[in-house]
Design an enzyme around this catalytic site. Structure first.
Site, PDB file in Angstrom:
ATOM      1  N   ASP A  44      11.741  31.943  22.960  1.00  0.00           N
ATOM      2  CA  ASP A  44      10.703  30.977  22.918  1.00  0.00           C
ATOM      3  C   ASP A  44       9.251  31.399  23.636  1.00  0.00           C
ATOM      4  O   ASP A  44       8.280  30.967  23.416  1.00  0.00           O
ATOM      5  CB  ASP A  44      11.207  29.814  24.057  1.00  0.00           C
ATOM      6  CG  ASP A  44      10.720  28.423  23.878  1.00  0.00           C
ATOM      7  OD1 ASP A  44      10.439  27.748  24.518  1.00  0.00           O
ATOM      8  OD2 ASP A  44      10.489  28.331  22.364  1.00  0.00           O
ATOM      9  N   CYS A 135       6.756  20.459  16.973  1.00  0.00           N
ATOM     10  CA  CYS A 135       6.826  21.185  18.463  1.00  0.00           C
ATOM     11  C   CYS A 135       6.883  20.570  19.511  1.00  0.00           C
ATOM     12  O   CYS A 135       7.519  20.222  20.128  1.00  0.00           O
ATOM     13  CB  CYS A 135       5.960  22.493  18.097  1.00  0.00           C
ATOM     14  SG  CYS A 135       5.661  23.294  19.574  1.00  0.00           S
ATOM     15  N   GLU A 207      12.422  23.728  13.568  1.00  0.00           N
ATOM     16  CA  GLU A 207      12.703  23.228  15.079  1.00  0.00           C
ATOM     17  C   GLU A 207      14.028  23.108  15.340  1.00  0.00           C
ATOM     18  O   GLU A 207      14.762  23.769  16.195  1.00  0.00           O
ATOM     19  CB  GLU A 207      11.919  21.797  15.558  1.00  0.00           C
ATOM     20  CG  GLU A 207      10.758  21.915  15.909  1.00  0.00           C
ATOM     21  CD  GLU A 207      10.330  22.815  17.240  1.00  0.00           C
ATOM     22  OE1 GLU A 207      11.355  22.884  18.080  1.00  0.00           O
ATOM     23  OE2 GLU A 207       9.147  23.316  17.163  1.00  0.00           O
TER      24      GLU A 207
HETATM   25  C1  LIG Z   1      10.786  26.456  19.354  1.00  0.00           C
HETATM   26  C2  LIG Z   1       9.764  25.427  20.270  1.00  0.00           C
HETATM   27  N1  LIG Z   1       9.652  24.364  19.802  1.00  0.00           N
HETATM   28  C3  LIG Z   1       8.760  23.391  20.573  1.00  0.00           C
HETATM   29  C4  LIG Z   1       8.419  23.855  22.089  1.00  0.00           C
HETATM   30  C5  LIG Z   1       7.566  22.916  22.903  1.00  0.00           C
HETATM   31  O1  LIG Z   1       6.513  23.348  23.356  1.00  0.00           O
HETATM   32  C6  LIG Z   1       8.840  24.859  22.291  1.00  0.00           C
HETATM   33  N2  LIG Z   1       8.486  25.402  23.790  1.00  0.00           N
HETATM   34  N3  LIG Z   1       9.663  25.746  21.529  1.00  0.00           N
END
Ligand SMILES: Cc1ncc(CO)c(N)n1
Length: 222
Positions: A44, A135, A207
């Site tokens: 992330d 996201c 996602e």
């Molecule tokens: C994959 C992903 N989607 C959304 C967010 C939210 O910002 C994140 N941190 N990571």
């Protein structure tokens, strides 16, 4: 119906699937293995670095000064707010910010970020807001869903993550993005709306794939 509500209805099945994904359920209960969570946080951190670039492109393409400024702030906040969350977790594993960013991207992370960067490269400000909307919006929905019965106990291993994504401050991000999408969609042509639907749907599917990637600790085949 607002355009953002129309988009969410289009993607509802893959949105619903996020709330029952084993990674999300274990994250909320605090039973998720630290190894899987470490894998997720490292991926992330890489994801957010590219998300910040997508928001910067939104600032460049924005049709007015206020939106350009807000997109630029989103780029900064993505790095300062969410990455500080990651760096605090990184300290648990004695990883420096640079070591975290040296982690190779997984196949799904690479594909998802290329999907968003491609729209950032050639899309309108509306398309950029749309490609990044799942996201911001899904994480707000997931955070609030996991804390629907109240805040996590102080000892919850993933308390900071849950509190960030269930927070009103994080909710305000998707509220602003949805308001822009709904306003700008009113003057979007048929072709641009089709591109927006596709971008939103693909981001929503990525996602779900991001949780699946982390649950399986996805690696490149060779
Ligand atoms: C994959 C992903 N989607 C959304 C967010 C939210 O910002 C994140 N941190 N990571």
């Amino acid at each position: 119906m607002s355009f953002s509500t129309h988009l969410r209805k289009l993607a509802q099945p893959v949105w619903d699937a996020q709330l029952t994904h084993p990674f999300v359920l274990a994250l909320g209960k605090g039973t998720l293995s630290e190894r899987k969570f470490r894998y997720y946080i490292l991926q992330d951190a890489r994801f957010l670095a590219d998300l910040a670039r997508v928001f910067a492109a939104g600032s460049l393409r924005a049709p007015d000064a206020e939106s350009a400024l807000r997109f630029a702030k989103l780029a900064e906040e993505t790095i300062t707010v969410e990455r500080s969350l990651h760096e605090n977790y990184g300290k648990r594993w004695k990883l420096s910010p640079q070591e975290m960013l040296n982690e190779p991207m997984s196949p799904t992370n690479y594909a998802y970020t290329r999907h968003m960067l491609a729209v950032a490269q050639s899309g309108t400000a509306t398309e950029i807001a749309v490609v990044a909307l799942p996201c911001a919006w899904i994480y707000c929905v997931v955070g609030k869903h996991l804390l629907k019965n109240g805040p996590p106990p102080a000892k919850h291993p993933y308390r900071d993550w849950l509190m960030l994504y269930a927070s009103p401050e994080f909710e305000a991000v998707q509220e602003w993005m949805r308001a822009r999408v709904d306003t700008w969609a009113r003057t979007a042509g048929h072709e641009e709306k089709k591109r927006m639907e596709q971008a939103f749907l693909i981001s929503s599917k990525y996602e779900w794939m991001f949780w699946e990637m982390a649950w399986n600790e996805e690696k490149w085949p060779v």
